[in-house]
Design a protein around this motif. Structure first.
Motif, mmCIF file in Angstrom:
data_model
loop_
_atom_site.group_PDB
_atom_site.id
_atom_site.type_symbol
_atom_site.label_atom_id
_atom_site.label_comp_id
_atom_site.label_asym_id
_atom_site.label_seq_id
_atom_site.Cartn_x
_atom_site.Cartn_y
_atom_site.Cartn_z
ATOM 1 N N ASN A 1 0.824 -1.211 0.000
ATOM 2 C CA ASN A 1 0.000 0.000 0.000
ATOM 3 C C ASN A 1 0.859 1.263 0.000
ATOM 4 O OD1 ASN A 1 -2.433 -1.401 -0.028
ATOM 5 N ND2 ASN A 1 -2.597 -1.450 2.199
ATOM 6 N N MET A 2 1.979 1.229 0.718
ATOM 7 C CA MET A 2 2.908 2.354 0.701
ATOM 8 C C MET A 2 3.470 2.586 -0.705
ATOM 9 S SD MET A 2 5.211 1.745 4.114
ATOM 10 C CE MET A 2 4.762 2.410 5.719
ATOM 11 N N ILE A 3 3.921 1.499 -1.317
ATOM 12 C CA ILE A 3 4.513 1.605 -2.656
ATOM 13 C C ILE A 3 3.474 2.085 -3.660
ATOM 14 C CG2 ILE A 3 5.473 0.250 -4.566
ATOM 15 C CD1 ILE A 3 6.939 -1.432 -2.414
ATOM 16 N N GLN A 4 2.254 1.542 -3.578
ATOM 17 C CA GLN A 4 1.195 1.975 -4.487
ATOM 18 C C GLN A 4 0.888 3.453 -4.293
ATOM 19 O OE1 GLN A 4 -0.265 0.075 -7.019
ATOM 20 N NE2 GLN A 4 -0.906 2.169 -7.568
ATOM 21 N N HIS A 5 0.923 3.905 -3.047
ATOM 22 C CA HIS A 5 0.684 5.328 -2.777
ATOM 23 C C HIS A 5 1.739 6.182 -3.470
ATOM 24 C CE1 HIS A 5 0.463 8.858 0.288
ATOM 25 N NE2 HIS A 5 -0.237 9.103 -0.785
ATOM 26 N N LEU A 6 3.000 5.774 -3.417
ATOM 27 C CA LEU A 6 4.059 6.545 -4.069
ATOM 28 C C LEU A 6 3.838 6.604 -5.576
ATOM 29 C CD1 LEU A 6 7.216 5.319 -2.097
ATOM 30 C CD2 LEU A 6 5.939 7.453 -1.806
ATOM 31 N N TYR A 7 3.412 5.480 -6.171
ATOM 32 C CA TYR A 7 3.105 5.502 -7.605
ATOM 33 C C TYR A 7 1.908 6.396 -7.895
ATOM 34 C CZ TYR A 7 6.454 1.905 -8.949
ATOM 35 O OH TYR A 7 7.614 1.206 -9.211
ATOM 36 N N ASP A 8 0.905 6.349 -7.035
ATOM 37 C CA ASP A 8 -0.292 7.164 -7.233
ATOM 38 C C ASP A 8 -0.012 8.658 -7.106
ATOM 39 O OD1 ASP A 8 -1.725 4.861 -7.616
ATOM 40 O OD2 ASP A 8 -2.604 4.824 -5.604
ATOM 41 N N LEU A 9 1.056 9.005 -6.411
ATOM 42 C CA LEU A 9 1.422 10.418 -6.257
ATOM 43 C C LEU A 9 2.044 10.982 -7.527
ATOM 44 C CD1 LEU A 9 2.817 10.420 -2.607
ATOM 45 C CD2 LEU A 9 0.810 11.645 -3.431
ATOM 46 N N GLY A 10 2.190 10.143 -8.543
ATOM 47 C CA GLY A 10 2.669 10.640 -9.832
ATOM 48 C C GLY A 10 4.147 10.445 -10.041
ATOM 49 N N LEU A 11 4.685 9.344 -9.527
ATOM 50 C CA LEU A 11 6.113 9.085 -9.639
ATOM 51 C C LEU A 11 6.594 9.155 -11.092
ATOM 52 C CD1 LEU A 11 8.136 6.406 -7.775
ATOM 53 C CD2 LEU A 11 8.159 6.351 -10.253
#
Length: 326
Positions: A112-122
């Protein structure tokens, strides 16, 4: 919906079998059928009729302190399930079965942490992409180390907590890196927070803690019987175990407030050693939190309200304990 009372001097009482909130500015009436919880964050009065109406409609009343931590709750005494679930929880707490539960919670938290970072527009942020991708790779490697751990929880507790802490530090360094320069922070800080981001985060986690406890009790699980977090007098150890995969919900809300430039310095008051969130700041955060938790997402093959994902998983865990013990 969650009814939030955060205006000093407010009075919650009952009029024609509905809740009415009175303050100096306004009166507002809400049907009990539309409410699933009441959150009281500041000096307010509540009538015994309001408490009775809440109990009759299975509505939790929760009181929070200035840091967002729960001071106490009022809810129906019949919440919860069978004694058998709690007996099973006690049986597995110190076994390899308990270890597997904790590992699965850690995997979910990391994903979930990693997905959040991707969702932030990495991928869109080319300037910061290399830093973020390196941190994500390091988080994945630590997750693989957790997978390789085995044995009873007492034998690997500190290794699990060490890997989890390292993953979290890398994740929060990424969140800080993505914030405007004036809001970047040096790691996590608690009671009090040393910066605005952690101040919002801590208060949000306090609210989430109450939601987790309620979900566990409704599912028949004992919030005091921890697995990774050890038991202590009046310590809700299993809440601290079970909360981990859902912290990203609060992280997302807080990051969104910053990205939409809805955070102001005026929301925070200076206290000894750091900052505290004032009533204006609490109102902004709790409004955003309430709206977010009522959104629907695709979750494990079904369309579900975000807040209900916690209850769904709590019931799933309780059912798995019963099935494996039968």
């Amino acid at each position: 919906m969650q009814l939030i009372i955060n205006t000093y001097g407010s009075y919650l009482h009952v009029v024609q079998n509905s809740f009415e909130i009175k303050s100096e500015e306004e009166k507002k009436r809400i049907s009990a059928k539309k409410i699933d919880s009441i959150l009281i964050t500041t000096g307010a009065a509540i009538s015994t009729d309001a408490v009775k109406l809440a109990l009759e409609n299975n509505i939790e009343i929760q009181f929070l302190d200035e840091f967002g931590s729960s001071l106490g709750k009022v809810w129906h005494p019949k919440l919860g399930s069978t004694t058998y679930i709690r007996r099973r929880q006690l049986e597995i707490a110190s076994t390899e079965e308990g270890t597997e539960i904790i590992k699965q919670l850690m995997f979910a938290k990391t994903d979930n942490m990693i997905q959040h970072l991707y969702d932030l527009g990495l991928k869109r942020n080319k300037e910061k992409q290399d830093y973020l991708e390196n941190k994500i790779e390091e988080m994945d490697l630590l997750k693989e180390k957790i997978k390789k751990l085995s044995g009873e929880i007492d034998d690997i507790r500190y290794s699990l907590m060490g890997y989890e802490g390292n993953i979290s530090r890398k994740y929060f360094s990424c969140l800080s890196y993505l914030l405007p320069d004036r809001y970047q922070f040096e790691g996590r800080s608690f009671r009090p927070a040393k910066d605005e981001f952690n101040c919002l985060l801590n208060y949000g986690y306090g609210v989430l803690h109450g939601k987790i406890e309620k979900a566990l009790i409704i599912a028949g699980l004992d919030p005091y019987v921890g697995i990774l977090h050890t038991d202590g007098y009046n310590k809700k150890s299993f809440v601290f175990d079970f909360i981990e995969p859902y912290r990203h919900y609060i992280d997302r809300i807080v990051m969104k407030l910053f990205s939409r430039k809805k955070v102001r310095k005026s929301y925070f008051d200076k206290i000894s050693g750091g900052l505290t969130l004032n009533d204006e700041g609490k109102k902004v955060l709790l409004t955003a939190l309430n709206e977010y938790f009522q959104d629907k997402i695709r979750y494990k093959g079904r369309q579900i309200v975000i807040e209900n994902t916690i209850q769904y998983d709590a019931h799933k865990l309780a059912n798995s304990m019963i099935q494996e013990g039968s």
